[in-house]
Design an enzyme around this catalytic site. Structure first.
Site, mmCIF file in Angstrom:
data_model
loop_
_atom_site.group_PDB
_atom_site.id
_atom_site.type_symbol
_atom_site.label_atom_id
_atom_site.label_comp_id
_atom_site.label_asym_id
_atom_site.label_seq_id
_atom_site.Cartn_x
_atom_site.Cartn_y
_atom_site.Cartn_z
ATOM 1 N N GLU A 15 0.842 -1.202 0.000
ATOM 2 C CA GLU A 15 0.000 0.000 0.000
ATOM 3 C C GLU A 15 0.881 1.258 0.000
ATOM 4 O O GLU A 15 1.869 1.323 0.712
ATOM 5 C CB GLU A 15 -0.906 -0.017 1.249
ATOM 6 C CG GLU A 15 -1.861 1.135 1.333
ATOM 7 C CD GLU A 15 -2.625 1.361 0.041
ATOM 8 O OE1 GLU A 15 -3.265 0.431 -0.451
ATOM 9 O OE2 GLU A 15 -2.559 2.484 -0.508
ATOM 10 N N PHE A 16 0.469 2.242 -0.799
ATOM 11 C CA PHE A 16 1.265 3.468 -0.921
ATOM 12 C C PHE A 16 0.534 4.698 -0.399
ATOM 13 O O PHE A 16 0.974 5.820 -0.628
ATOM 14 C CB PHE A 16 1.667 3.688 -2.388
ATOM 15 C CG PHE A 16 2.624 2.633 -2.883
ATOM 16 C CD1 PHE A 16 3.996 2.778 -2.702
ATOM 17 C CD2 PHE A 16 2.156 1.482 -3.495
ATOM 18 C CE1 PHE A 16 4.884 1.791 -3.136
ATOM 19 C CE2 PHE A 16 3.034 0.495 -3.935
ATOM 20 C CZ PHE A 16 4.399 0.650 -3.758
ATOM 21 N N LYS B 194 -0.813 7.804 1.732
ATOM 22 C CA LYS B 194 -0.141 8.704 2.677
ATOM 23 C C LYS B 194 -1.131 9.060 3.785
ATOM 24 O O LYS B 194 -2.259 9.464 3.475
ATOM 25 C CB LYS B 194 0.296 10.007 1.980
ATOM 26 C CG LYS B 194 1.234 9.815 0.820
ATOM 27 C CD LYS B 194 1.663 11.155 0.237
ATOM 28 C CE LYS B 194 0.608 11.859 -0.587
ATOM 29 N NZ LYS B 194 0.159 11.173 -1.798
ATOM 30 N N GLY C 2 13.891 20.200 6.951
ATOM 31 C CA GLY C 2 13.093 20.464 8.150
ATOM 32 C C GLY C 2 13.687 19.779 9.360
ATOM 33 O O GLY C 2 14.904 19.569 9.433
ATOM 34 N N GLY D 291 9.526 11.383 10.264
ATOM 35 C CA GLY D 291 9.080 10.459 11.304
ATOM 36 C C GLY D 291 7.965 9.609 10.752
ATOM 37 O O GLY D 291 7.924 9.330 9.549
ATOM 38 N N CYS E 52 6.114 4.760 8.921
ATOM 39 C CA CYS E 52 6.652 4.022 7.773
ATOM 40 C C CYS E 52 8.132 4.281 7.511
ATOM 41 O O CYS E 52 8.936 3.352 7.574
ATOM 42 C CB CYS E 52 5.841 4.350 6.528
ATOM 43 S SG CYS E 52 4.171 3.700 6.635
ATOM 44 N N LYS F 98 10.847 2.907 10.093
ATOM 45 C CA LYS F 98 10.925 1.445 10.240
ATOM 46 C C LYS F 98 11.246 0.774 8.910
ATOM 47 O O LYS F 98 11.939 -0.238 8.879
ATOM 48 C CB LYS F 98 9.637 0.899 10.864
ATOM 49 C CG LYS F 98 8.501 0.632 9.896
ATOM 50 C CD LYS F 98 7.379 -0.127 10.574
ATOM 51 C CE LYS F 98 6.134 -0.163 9.710
ATOM 52 N NZ LYS F 98 6.281 -0.776 8.381
ATOM 53 N N ARG G 94 3.873 8.354 15.808
ATOM 54 C CA ARG G 94 4.941 7.345 15.812
ATOM 55 C C ARG G 94 6.222 7.958 15.238
ATOM 56 O O ARG G 94 6.207 8.533 14.157
ATOM 57 C CB ARG G 94 4.501 6.122 14.989
ATOM 58 C CG ARG G 94 3.440 5.296 15.713
ATOM 59 C CD ARG G 94 2.971 4.118 14.902
ATOM 60 N NE ARG G 94 1.930 4.472 13.947
ATOM 61 C CZ ARG G 94 1.255 3.587 13.197
ATOM 62 N NH1 ARG G 94 1.527 2.304 13.286
ATOM 63 N NH2 ARG G 94 0.326 3.983 12.361
#
Ligand code: NAD
Length: 440
Positions: free
Chosen positions: A154-155, A157, A259, A263, A266, A269, A334
């Site tokens: 899956e892509f 966002k 920036g 984080g 995705c 990890k 996360r």
């Protein structure tokens, strides 16, 4: 088509809702009773723009249902999407325990042909493990039931997940079973009426494609972040450099913003997991190791700027924080840079007053009752009496603040912008001391 989605997190819930929206009969299963209870009451456990409406519409139309019952879930769908989490294990590899638990459940209960689809982000070779897990369960039951295992990463966002799923740039399907390919093409045909977007390939290539995409995007960010720090040293402006290189169509403008570091659930990890896969195969990815190290360092840049401005000891100082989510339009924290910033400020004795348009409840869960950390009801409330404002997430509502009001509210007129939100002359015209990343 009858579809089961195993796991109702960001990916599973969005996939299930969008598949139901196209007329499919979708049953979503999760092991978390709290989530299933909320969803069954018409509530959405996550913040994702537009998702609530799609879920409610399809629940009302009885195309979307929720269950904790594994047997019912396996029985329901010819297509079984596995969309459970794949968090990093201690060694950086993807922890496959949830994926394999879901696969075993399918093997334990299936009675007719199933297409088992890995939608979770999983390392190359996982489809083989899923196939073996199902085979072992069938063998233990002493039955033979046909099935296929497909990779369909899956892509989407977070923050634009519904839109991404409904109008995908591409649909990657890794499969070697003719019937499974036929069903996957049929399932996705409503999502690509304008032109063909389904890219069919072998399973291993599909699995690697997902990691390659995220690793490439993370690389662009880390490259620009390192370049921004160099720009500061040599007196250049990274924003002008970005525009200068982005105009080259081979480079493009996307994902070139410097920036406070990337984080989310995705990139960190997946970069780790791909590094691990590579070293396991004796083919270390040197570039990607540097990408990860650069990002770890970048998450500390805002605090370094605070220390350079206010000194090592921050006790007695109060900082306002705008943005806790790892990016705008999500409540997901996360691996969010805000976590590093808050921890470092508190450790140096400062107090922090934070505001985020969507992630306040998540922050309470993540940080708990941390002494020195408070929350404000709005951006200006957070700033009142603070010694500096730190901008960590580029929410739209932070784009045009009243700089005069900011100056009046702050105890010291310092703004440290980790997302380069403003042309520097604007806050400076109101008498603010404005620091950003890689700009003069
Ligand atoms: N979040 C994103 O933006 C995104 C985008 C693309 C791919 N992915 C990948 O998709 C996968 C899922 O990510 P997410 O963000 O949706 O995770 P998540 O943590 O939000 O959701 C996972 C869900 O799976 C459930 N679950 C765990 N074990 C289960 C089991 N055996 N049976 C049923 N449900 C079970 C959990 O309770 C949880 O609700 C990951 O591999 C992730 O890398 C995520």
């Amino acid at each position: 088509m009858k579809v089961t989605v195993i796991g109702t997190g960001y990916v599973g819930l969005v996939s299930g809702a969008c598949l139901a929206e196209m007329g499919n009969d979708v049953l979503c299963m999760d092991v978390d009773p709290r989530k299933i209870e909320l969803l069954s009451k018409g509530e959405i456990p996550i913040y994702e723009p537009g998702l609530k409406e799609v879920v409610r519409r399809n629940v009302a139309a009885k195309r979307m249902k929720f269950t904790l019952d594994v047997e019912r879930a396996v029985d329901h769908g010819t297509i079984q999407f596995i969309a459970v989490g794949t968090p990093p294990d201690e060694d950086g590899s993807a922890d496959l325990q949830y994926v394999l638990a879901a696969a075993r459940n399918v093997g334990r209960h299936m009675t007719d042909y199933k297409v088992v689809v890995d939608k979770s982000t999983v390392p190359v070779g996982t489809a083989d493990l899923v196939r073996e897990a199902i085979a072992a369960e069938l063998k233990a039951r002493g039955v033979e039931v046909p099935y296929a295992v497909v990779s369909n990463p899956e892509f989407l966002k977070e923050g634009a997940a519904v839109e991404d799923f409904m109008r995908p740039d591409r649909i990657i399907v890794g499969a070697d079973d003719e019937q499974a390919v036929f069903l996957m093409k049929a399932l996705y045909s409503p999502f690509q009426r304008n032109h063909e977007r389904l890219v069919l390939m072998d399973v291993r290539s599909a699995e690697l494609t997902k990691y390659a995409a995220n690793a490439m995007l993370a690389t662009r960010i880390s490259f620009m972040n390192e370049l921004a720090l160099l720009a500061e040293k040599v007196g250049a402006d990274i924003e002008l450099v970005r525009q200068g290189i982005g105009s080259d169509p081979r480079i493009g403008y996307h994902f070139l913003y410097s920036g406070a570091g990337y984080g989310g659930s995705c990139f960190p990890k997946d970069v780790k997991a791909l590094i691990r896969t590579a070293s396991d195969h004796g083919r270390p990815l040197h570039v990607l190791r540097a990408v990860e190290a650069a990002n770890d360092a970048q998450k500390r840049v805002l605090v370094e700027k605070v220390v350079a401005r206010f000194g090592e000891d921050l006790s007695g100082l109060r900082f306002a924080l705008w943005g806790l989510a790892f990016k705008p339009n999500t409540d997901d924290m996360r691996e969010a840079p805000s976590r590093v910033v808050v921890d470092a400020l508190l450790a140096r004795g400062a107090t922090v007053c934070a505001y985020d348009p969507a992630a306040m409840h998540e922050a309470l869960r993540v940080f708990g009752d941390r002494p020195g950390l408070g929350y404000a009801d709005g951006p200006m409330e957070a700033v009142e009496g603070a010694d500096a404002l730190l901008i960590v997430t580029e929410w739209k509502e932070f784009r045009s603040p009243d700089f005069d009001a900011l100056k009046a509210a702050l105890r010291q007129p310092v703004v440290i912008d980790g997302r380069n939100m403003y042309p520097p002359e604007l806050p400076r015209a109101s008498g603010l001391e404005y620091l950003s990343i890689g700009r003069r």
